[in-house]
Design a protein around this motif. Structure first.
Motif, PDB file in Angstrom:
ATOM      1  N   GLN A   1       4.946 -25.994 -18.339  1.00 44.58           N
ATOM      2  CA  GLN A   1       3.933 -25.212 -19.039  1.00 44.58           C
ATOM      3  C   GLN A   1       2.577 -25.892 -18.858  1.00 44.58           C
ATOM      4  OE1 GLN A   1       4.416 -22.378 -21.130  1.00 44.58           O
ATOM      5  NE2 GLN A   1       6.430 -22.300 -20.185  1.00 44.58           N
ATOM      6  N   TRP A   2       1.677 -25.256 -18.106  1.00 41.94           N
ATOM      7  CA  TRP A   2       0.355 -25.813 -17.851  1.00 41.94           C
ATOM      8  C   TRP A   2      -0.610 -25.396 -18.948  1.00 41.94           C
ATOM      9  CZ3 TRP A   2      -0.350 -29.416 -14.266  1.00 41.94           C
ATOM     10  CH2 TRP A   2       0.607 -29.540 -13.270  1.00 41.94           C
ATOM     11  N   GLN A   3      -1.469 -26.308 -19.346  1.00 39.83           N
ATOM     12  CA  GLN A   3      -2.494 -26.035 -20.360  1.00 39.83           C
ATOM     13  C   GLN A   3      -3.859 -26.282 -19.732  1.00 39.83           C
ATOM     14  OE1 GLN A   3      -1.976 -28.168 -24.030  1.00 39.83           O
ATOM     15  NE2 GLN A   3      -4.054 -27.787 -24.670  1.00 39.83           N
TER      16      GLN A   3
ATOM     17  N   ASP B   1     -10.537 -19.847 -12.376  1.00 40.82           N
ATOM     18  CA  ASP B   1     -10.274 -20.550 -11.124  1.00 40.82           C
ATOM     19  C   ASP B   1     -11.039 -21.866 -11.005  1.00 40.82           C
ATOM     20  OD1 ASP B   1     -12.738 -19.431 -10.826  1.00 40.82           O
ATOM     21  OD2 ASP B   1     -12.355 -18.561  -8.864  1.00 40.82           O
ATOM     22  N   GLU B   2     -11.680 -22.303 -12.064  1.00 39.83           N
ATOM     23  CA  GLU B   2     -12.396 -23.576 -12.067  1.00 39.83           C
ATOM     24  C   GLU B   2     -11.938 -24.405 -13.251  1.00 39.83           C
ATOM     25  OE1 GLU B   2     -16.574 -22.867 -11.938  1.00 39.83           O
ATOM     26  OE2 GLU B   2     -16.441 -21.675 -10.120  1.00 39.83           O
ATOM     27  N   CYS B   3     -10.633 -24.691 -13.302  1.00 39.74           N
ATOM     28  CA  CYS B   3     -10.050 -25.355 -14.458  1.00 39.74           C
ATOM     29  C   CYS B   3      -9.270 -26.595 -14.060  1.00 39.74           C
ATOM     30  CB  CYS B   3      -9.072 -24.423 -15.165  1.00 39.74           C
ATOM     31  SG  CYS B   3      -9.783 -22.880 -15.704  1.00 39.74           S
ATOM     32  N   VAL B   4      -9.255 -27.531 -14.961  1.00 35.41           N
ATOM     33  CA  VAL B   4      -8.331 -28.648 -14.873  1.00 35.41           C
ATOM     34  C   VAL B   4      -7.195 -28.315 -15.818  1.00 35.41           C
ATOM     35  CG1 VAL B   4      -8.016 -31.099 -15.338  1.00 35.41           C
ATOM     36  CG2 VAL B   4     -10.154 -30.294 -14.333  1.00 35.41           C
ATOM     37  N   GLU B   5      -5.963 -28.483 -15.325  1.00 33.01           N
ATOM     38  CA  GLU B   5      -4.796 -28.144 -16.118  1.00 33.01           C
ATOM     39  C   GLU B   5      -3.913 -29.376 -16.284  1.00 33.01           C
ATOM     40  OE1 GLU B   5      -4.239 -23.520 -14.843  1.00 33.01           O
ATOM     41  OE2 GLU B   5      -3.395 -25.037 -13.515  1.00 33.01           O
ATOM     42  N   LEU B   6      -3.261 -29.467 -17.428  1.00 30.69           N
ATOM     43  CA  LEU B   6      -2.422 -30.604 -17.770  1.00 30.69           C
ATOM     44  C   LEU B   6      -1.069 -30.097 -18.231  1.00 30.69           C
ATOM     45  CD1 LEU B   6      -2.473 -33.739 -18.270  1.00 30.69           C
ATOM     46  CD2 LEU B   6      -3.068 -33.176 -20.623  1.00 30.69           C
TER      47      LEU B   6
ATOM     48  N   SER C   1       8.704 -37.992 -18.752  1.00 28.82           N
ATOM     49  CA  SER C   1       7.837 -38.995 -19.386  1.00 28.82           C
ATOM     50  C   SER C   1       6.489 -39.120 -18.683  1.00 28.82           C
ATOM     51  CB  SER C   1       8.539 -40.354 -19.400  1.00 28.82           C
ATOM     52  OG  SER C   1       8.780 -40.781 -18.070  1.00 28.82           O
ATOM     53  N   THR C   2       6.165 -38.159 -17.821  1.00 23.92           N
ATOM     54  CA  THR C   2       4.893 -38.216 -17.105  1.00 23.92           C
ATOM     55  C   THR C   2       4.009 -37.040 -17.468  1.00 23.92           C
ATOM     56  OG1 THR C   2       5.750 -37.008 -15.205  1.00 23.92           O
ATOM     57  CG2 THR C   2       5.922 -39.389 -15.114  1.00 23.92           C
ATOM     58  N   LEU C   3       2.742 -37.211 -17.192  1.00 21.33           N
ATOM     59  CA  LEU C   3       1.765 -36.144 -17.366  1.00 21.33           C
ATOM     60  C   LEU C   3       1.357 -35.672 -15.978  1.00 21.33           C
ATOM     61  CD1 LEU C   3      -0.348 -37.777 -20.163  1.00 21.33           C
ATOM     62  CD2 LEU C   3       1.288 -35.929 -20.413  1.00 21.33           C
ATOM     63  N   LEU C   4       1.190 -34.378 -15.840  1.00 12.45           N
ATOM     64  CA  LEU C   4       0.814 -33.779 -14.564  1.00 12.45           C
ATOM     65  C   LEU C   4      -0.578 -33.203 -14.695  1.00 12.45           C
ATOM     66  CD1 LEU C   4       4.164 -31.890 -13.912  1.00 12.45           C
ATOM     67  CD2 LEU C   4       3.520 -34.174 -13.122  1.00 12.45           C
ATOM     68  N   LEU C   5      -1.389 -33.424 -13.699  1.00 14.26           N
ATOM     69  CA  LEU C   5      -2.774 -32.974 -13.700  1.00 14.26           C
ATOM     70  C   LEU C   5      -3.019 -32.217 -12.403  1.00 14.26           C
ATOM     71  CD1 LEU C   5      -5.411 -33.430 -15.396  1.00 14.26           C
ATOM     72  CD2 LEU C   5      -5.854 -35.381 -13.910  1.00 14.26           C
TER      73      LEU C   5
END
Length: 62
Positions: A3-5, A16-21, A26-30
């Motif tokens: 689930q991307w935020q 289309d100009e977003c950073v998603e997390l 146990s890791t964070l995805l960017l």
């Protein structure tokens, strides 16, 4: 399923100009929404250090 935020600082429009997390195990995805296939995997500690460095650089440059 991951689930991307989107960042609260993301631009308007079609998103289309977003950073998603996302959190996975146990890791964070960017990722950047305009290139969703390129994902940076970070530990929470590493992400905190990255954000601290960005803030420090932003405040000293502007």
């Amino acid at each position: 399923m991951i689930q991307w935020q989107k960042s609260s600082y993301s631009g308007g429009g079609d998103g289309d100009e977003c950073v998603e997390l996302a959190h996975h195990d146990s890791t964070l995805l960017l990722r950047e929404s305009d290139d969703p296939g390129r994902i940076l995997s970070l530990s929470p500690r590493t992400l905190a250090a990255l954000l601290s460095r960005i803030r420090t650089g932003a405040s000293s440059n502007g």
